[in-house]
Design a protein around this motif. Sequence first.
Motif, PDB file in Angstrom:
ATOM      1  N   THR A 160       0.808  -1.223   0.000  1.00 37.52           N
ATOM      2  CA  THR A 160       0.000   0.000   0.000  1.00 37.52           C
ATOM      3  C   THR A 160       0.842   1.275   0.000  1.00 37.52           C
ATOM      4  OG1 THR A 160      -1.835  -1.160   1.068  1.00 37.52           O
ATOM      5  CG2 THR A 160      -1.838   1.242   1.190  1.00 37.52           C
ATOM      6  N   VAL A 164      -7.532   1.938 -12.214  1.00 38.17           N
ATOM      7  CA  VAL A 164      -6.318   2.749 -12.141  1.00 38.17           C
ATOM      8  C   VAL A 164      -6.374   3.866 -13.180  1.00 38.17           C
ATOM      9  CG1 VAL A 164      -3.828   2.739 -12.564  1.00 38.17           C
ATOM     10  CG2 VAL A 164      -4.854   0.944 -11.161  1.00 38.17           C
ATOM     11  N   ALA A 206       1.857   1.919  -3.491  1.00 34.75           N
ATOM     12  CA  ALA A 206       0.736   2.425  -4.288  1.00 34.75           C
ATOM     13  C   ALA A 206       0.492   3.902  -3.993  1.00 34.75           C
ATOM     14  CB  ALA A 206      -0.519   1.605  -3.998  1.00 34.75           C
ATOM     15  N   LEU A 216      -4.555  -1.088  -6.396  1.00 38.03           N
ATOM     16  CA  LEU A 216      -3.358  -1.705  -6.970  1.00 38.03           C
ATOM     17  C   LEU A 216      -2.648  -2.566  -5.932  1.00 38.03           C
ATOM     18  CD1 LEU A 216      -2.044  -1.642  -9.748  1.00 38.03           C
ATOM     19  CD2 LEU A 216      -0.574   0.211  -8.946  1.00 38.03           C
ATOM     20  N   ALA A 217      -2.567  -2.075  -4.694  1.00 39.15           N
ATOM     21  CA  ALA A 217      -1.969  -2.862  -3.611  1.00 39.15           C
ATOM     22  C   ALA A 217      -2.803  -4.110  -3.330  1.00 39.15           C
ATOM     23  CB  ALA A 217      -1.838  -2.007  -2.355  1.00 39.15           C
ATOM     24  N   LEU A 266      -5.503   4.809  -5.703  1.00 39.69           N
ATOM     25  CA  LEU A 266      -4.786   3.649  -6.262  1.00 39.69           C
ATOM     26  C   LEU A 266      -4.560   2.542  -5.231  1.00 39.69           C
ATOM     27  CD1 LEU A 266      -2.032   5.106  -8.649  1.00 39.69           C
ATOM     28  CD2 LEU A 266      -4.391   4.484  -9.158  1.00 39.69           C
TER      29      LEU A 266
END
Length: 369
Positions: free
Chosen positions: A19, A97, A22, A51-52, A48
């Motif tokens: 995290t 994203v 990200a 994404l993590a 975002l």
Amino acid sequence: MRIYLLLMAVAAVVTFLATPLARVLAQRTHAITAVRDRDVHTVPVPRLGGLAMLIGFACTLTIASQMPFLQPLFTGSTERLPWAILVSATVVCLLGVADDIWDLDWLTKLVGQVLAAGFLAWQGVQLIQFPIFGLTIGSSRLSLVVTVLVVVVAINAVNFVDGLDGLAAGVIAIGGTAFFAYTYILTRGDTPSDYSDLPTTIMACVVGVCLGFLPHNFFPARIFMGDSGAMFLGLTMSAASIYLTGQIDPARLDTAFPAFVPILLPVAVLILPLLDMGLAVIRRLKAGTSPFHPDRMHLHHRLLDFGHSHRRAVLIMYIWTAVLAFSAVSLAIPGVPVPVLVVGIAAGIALAVWATVRLPRQPLPKLGR
């Protein structure tokens, strides 16, 4: 159970560590949530976070594929399914994203969601039957349409409820834990010699990534999950639900209400996001605006307007999610008398109502001299 808890822990740790990366990427790509009139945060916050979550999910699923206990899920007839879920989750996450960075229009996002859901159904994660009253979807084309519709609705339901720090991640973690418990109980009863199960594995990973993300996202949040996280969670939850619901024979279930539990639980897990989305769509259509037009009248906003603090509003939503989801799970526990279930569910609802109601403070009486 230990293997699943290990997967949950791995997903949590990987997501927790990913995290901050990200967050840095969000700052460098200017994926920042500005302060708008309808928002409750007071400073710009990077997004975002999804994404993590994707990194945590992908790493954990890869590790699971190497475990002998779970090897049957990655061979034979189900060999493609875990990777199909991962590919579809990656597609919607990357779509999110792009939206977090460039702010895509709603039609582009909807097309991307339909394509990801279509790929999921094409690979075999498809709703073929409803385990209630023996209903079966006779047409493969209709099955595809229903599957895509369910996935898209779930994706947007999670997206709609993502309005307060820690809300969406916590709601999915709690509801996902209930779903995980149900699938594990079902697997133990159905195949006592083999506890490996795809929905249980997926839900262990999903709950883990939510738990790993929450320390960064709970009020005051240092990062938001953004559309990348909301769409990722909606797709993975719906994929596990669809696979489970379509594979159950209700006659084999030894529960108080066997016919209704399989179809009830996925709805109970996502009941608050679904309710919030349904009310928002009706409200916006009545006002003559697009169903995707944002406003400040979601359930969590109304809790704030009712006088609850940010954290208390989130905790109230947590309590309601736990009551509804675990009440549905309790129906799947064999040997529990119906009166006990009714009393337990009623007590949970009473607790949720008590937490929700905020009584106005009464002024102290003035004392005479």
